[in-house]
Design a protein around this motif. Sequence first.
Motif, mmCIF file in Angstrom:
data_model
loop_
_atom_site.group_PDB
_atom_site.id
_atom_site.type_symbol
_atom_site.label_atom_id
_atom_site.label_comp_id
_atom_site.label_asym_id
_atom_site.label_seq_id
_atom_site.Cartn_x
_atom_site.Cartn_y
_atom_site.Cartn_z
ATOM 1 N N ILE A 2 -9.032 -8.823 16.163
ATOM 2 C CA ILE A 2 -9.309 -7.116 16.447
ATOM 3 C C ILE A 2 -9.046 -7.278 18.015
ATOM 4 O O ILE A 2 -9.498 -6.342 18.865
ATOM 5 N N GLU A 3 -10.010 -7.905 18.719
ATOM 6 C CA GLU A 3 -9.422 -7.817 20.268
ATOM 7 C C GLU A 3 -8.211 -7.299 21.250
ATOM 8 O O GLU A 3 -8.246 -6.897 21.834
ATOM 9 N N ARG A 4 -7.701 -8.431 20.015
ATOM 10 C CA ARG A 4 -6.045 -7.718 20.829
ATOM 11 C C ARG A 4 -5.772 -6.857 20.279
ATOM 12 O O ARG A 4 -4.268 -6.072 21.253
ATOM 13 N N LEU A 5 -5.957 -6.109 19.749
ATOM 14 C CA LEU A 5 -5.924 -4.752 19.069
ATOM 15 C C LEU A 5 -6.574 -3.229 19.835
ATOM 16 O O LEU A 5 -6.362 -2.672 20.325
ATOM 17 N N VAL A 6 -7.926 -3.175 20.083
ATOM 18 C CA VAL A 6 -8.390 -1.904 20.453
ATOM 19 C C VAL A 6 -8.323 -1.701 21.986
ATOM 20 O O VAL A 6 -8.146 -2.832 22.781
ATOM 21 N N PRO A 7 -8.765 -0.898 22.652
ATOM 22 C CA PRO A 7 -8.044 -0.561 23.806
ATOM 23 C C PRO A 7 -10.204 -0.332 24.529
ATOM 24 O O PRO A 7 -10.579 -0.977 24.166
ATOM 25 N N ALA A 8 -9.355 -0.104 26.160
ATOM 26 C CA ALA A 8 -10.694 0.475 26.744
ATOM 27 C C ALA A 8 -11.993 1.068 26.071
ATOM 28 O O ALA A 8 -11.237 1.888 25.997
ATOM 29 N N ALA A 203 1.483 15.041 15.046
ATOM 30 C CA ALA A 203 1.308 14.797 15.732
ATOM 31 C C ALA A 203 1.975 13.397 16.249
ATOM 32 O O ALA A 203 2.608 12.713 15.099
ATOM 33 N N ARG A 204 1.740 12.589 17.603
ATOM 34 C CA ARG A 204 2.841 11.014 17.598
ATOM 35 C C ARG A 204 1.698 10.032 17.612
ATOM 36 O O ARG A 204 1.164 10.540 18.606
ATOM 37 N N TYR A 205 1.746 9.442 17.297
ATOM 38 C CA TYR A 205 0.650 8.108 17.140
ATOM 39 C C TYR A 205 1.746 6.830 18.071
ATOM 40 O O TYR A 205 2.564 6.567 17.471
ATOM 41 N N THR A 206 0.156 6.265 18.967
ATOM 42 C CA THR A 206 1.174 4.636 19.105
ATOM 43 C C THR A 206 0.264 4.173 19.188
ATOM 44 O O THR A 206 -0.975 4.403 19.158
ATOM 45 N N GLY A 207 0.325 2.447 18.296
ATOM 46 C CA GLY A 207 -1.011 1.086 18.316
ATOM 47 C C GLY A 207 -0.474 -0.133 18.424
ATOM 48 O O GLY A 207 1.192 -0.562 19.384
ATOM 49 N N ARG A 208 -0.942 -1.084 18.652
ATOM 50 C CA ARG A 208 -0.566 -2.177 17.756
ATOM 51 C C ARG A 208 -1.231 -2.858 16.802
ATOM 52 O O ARG A 208 -1.399 -2.134 15.239
ATOM 53 N N TRP A 209 -0.297 -3.735 16.415
ATOM 54 C CA TRP A 209 -0.476 -4.999 15.010
ATOM 55 C C TRP A 209 -0.068 -6.365 15.765
ATOM 56 O O TRP A 209 0.538 -6.285 17.035
ATOM 57 N N HIS A 210 -0.786 -7.231 14.774
ATOM 58 C CA HIS A 210 -0.731 -8.463 14.849
ATOM 59 C C HIS A 210 -1.483 -9.096 13.904
ATOM 60 O O HIS A 210 -1.730 -8.704 12.911
ATOM 61 N N VAL A 211 -0.538 -10.780 13.739
ATOM 62 C CA VAL A 211 -0.314 -11.562 12.193
ATOM 63 C C VAL A 211 -0.966 -12.372 12.876
ATOM 64 O O VAL A 211 -0.397 -13.092 13.786
ATOM 65 N N GLU A 212 -2.035 -12.830 12.562
ATOM 66 C CA GLU A 212 -2.281 -14.087 12.814
ATOM 67 C C GLU A 212 -2.929 -15.339 11.107
ATOM 68 O O GLU A 212 -3.987 -14.732 10.338
ATOM 69 N N GLY A 213 -3.069 -16.404 11.414
ATOM 70 C CA GLY A 213 -4.522 -17.040 10.773
ATOM 71 C C GLY A 213 -4.021 -16.535 8.652
ATOM 72 O O GLY A 213 -4.758 -16.618 8.152
ATOM 73 N N GLY A 214 -2.737 -15.568 8.453
ATOM 74 C CA GLY A 214 -2.491 -15.371 7.361
ATOM 75 C C GLY A 214 -3.466 -13.318 6.589
ATOM 76 O O GLY A 214 -3.470 -13.607 5.787
ATOM 77 N N LEU A 215 -3.645 -13.690 7.942
ATOM 78 C CA LEU A 215 -4.382 -11.753 7.704
ATOM 79 C C LEU A 215 -2.946 -10.698 9.421
ATOM 80 O O LEU A 215 -2.908 -11.207 9.478
ATOM 81 N N LEU A 216 -2.873 -10.027 8.915
ATOM 82 C CA LEU A 216 -2.390 -9.026 9.516
ATOM 83 C C LEU A 216 -3.606 -7.954 10.062
ATOM 84 O O LEU A 216 -4.415 -7.416 9.087
ATOM 85 N N LEU A 217 -3.359 -6.983 10.768
ATOM 86 C CA LEU A 217 -4.265 -6.199 11.413
ATOM 87 C C LEU A 217 -3.335 -4.410 11.966
ATOM 88 O O LEU A 217 -2.366 -5.691 13.043
ATOM 89 N N THR A 218 -4.023 -3.699 11.878
ATOM 90 C CA THR A 218 -2.677 -2.897 12.548
ATOM 91 C C THR A 218 -3.505 -1.934 13.210
ATOM 92 O O THR A 218 -5.188 -1.605 12.738
ATOM 93 N N ALA A 219 -3.747 -0.903 14.906
ATOM 94 C CA ALA A 219 -4.963 0.081 14.625
ATOM 95 C C ALA A 219 -4.476 0.757 15.341
ATOM 96 O O ALA A 219 -3.066 0.999 16.214
ATOM 97 N N VAL A 220 -4.320 2.167 15.668
ATOM 98 C CA VAL A 220 -4.214 2.852 16.491
ATOM 99 C C VAL A 220 -5.245 4.010 16.846
ATOM 100 O O VAL A 220 -6.690 3.611 16.527
ATOM 101 N N ALA A 221 -5.478 4.832 17.884
ATOM 102 C CA ALA A 221 -6.631 5.387 18.541
ATOM 103 C C ALA A 221 -6.426 6.819 19.157
ATOM 104 O O ALA A 221 -5.057 7.012 19.612
#
Length: 240
Positions: A2-8, A203-221
């Motif tokens: 999750i640290e790969r997805l969250v901003p400051a 609204a227009r959103y930008t975010g991140r996604w990541h795939v690792e270890g058989g799981l995928l995560l997406t996040a927006v803020a």
Amino acid sequence: MIERLVPAGVAGAEAFDDALPHLPDPRELALVRGRPDRVVRQFTAARACAHRCLDALGAPPGPLLRTTGGAPAWPAGFVGSVTHCAGYRGAVAARAEVWAALGVDAEPALPLQHGVLGLFASECERRMVTRLSGEHPELPWDRLLFSAKEAVYKAWYPVTRQWIGTSAVAVAFTTGGLLTAEVRPDRTPPPARRRPEDGGLAARYTGRWHVEGGLLLTAVAVPAGAPVGVGARARVSVEG
């Protein structure tokens, strides 16, 4: 992950099992009273992740209950999002003075069943999934698309209190781990869209996604101060 997805300014916490650092609050347990043990374990482990985030931000102690819409009721002055799937529980939270809304979603990194993509993806999105699947067949782009729409909705609804269908969220990916999404409430088919003011680009959103270890995560803020709402054009970003 999750640290790969969250901003400051956003705290993230995750767990890959249901081991709890402390006993859950009985008021939280009451929310899942009578549910199967598996559901209770997932719920309490995800809530434990949310409390770790809030503790890191200096939030006052207390139970994390539910809003009338069923979402977590974050303490005043804080926002967040919780997710769980098989083998994963996670949460993100932030101070509302920095981030106005957060959305995170986790899914197993497996393709969807045949025919499911057409139930929630536009023709443009289906073409994108086909193209990306040809370029990177090792990634489940159809499920990534579903997850991204879930994450966007989790950020959208707490701000607007407006239900939208999956067809109202148009998502695009880059192969480098970024995503963009436009929310168009007018694309929610009636009778769910009942009011004239439910139309327009919201609204227009930008975010991140990541795939690792058989799981995928997406996040927006959504950053604090962004004009997110019906009829307003906003740019929101998780690139802290």
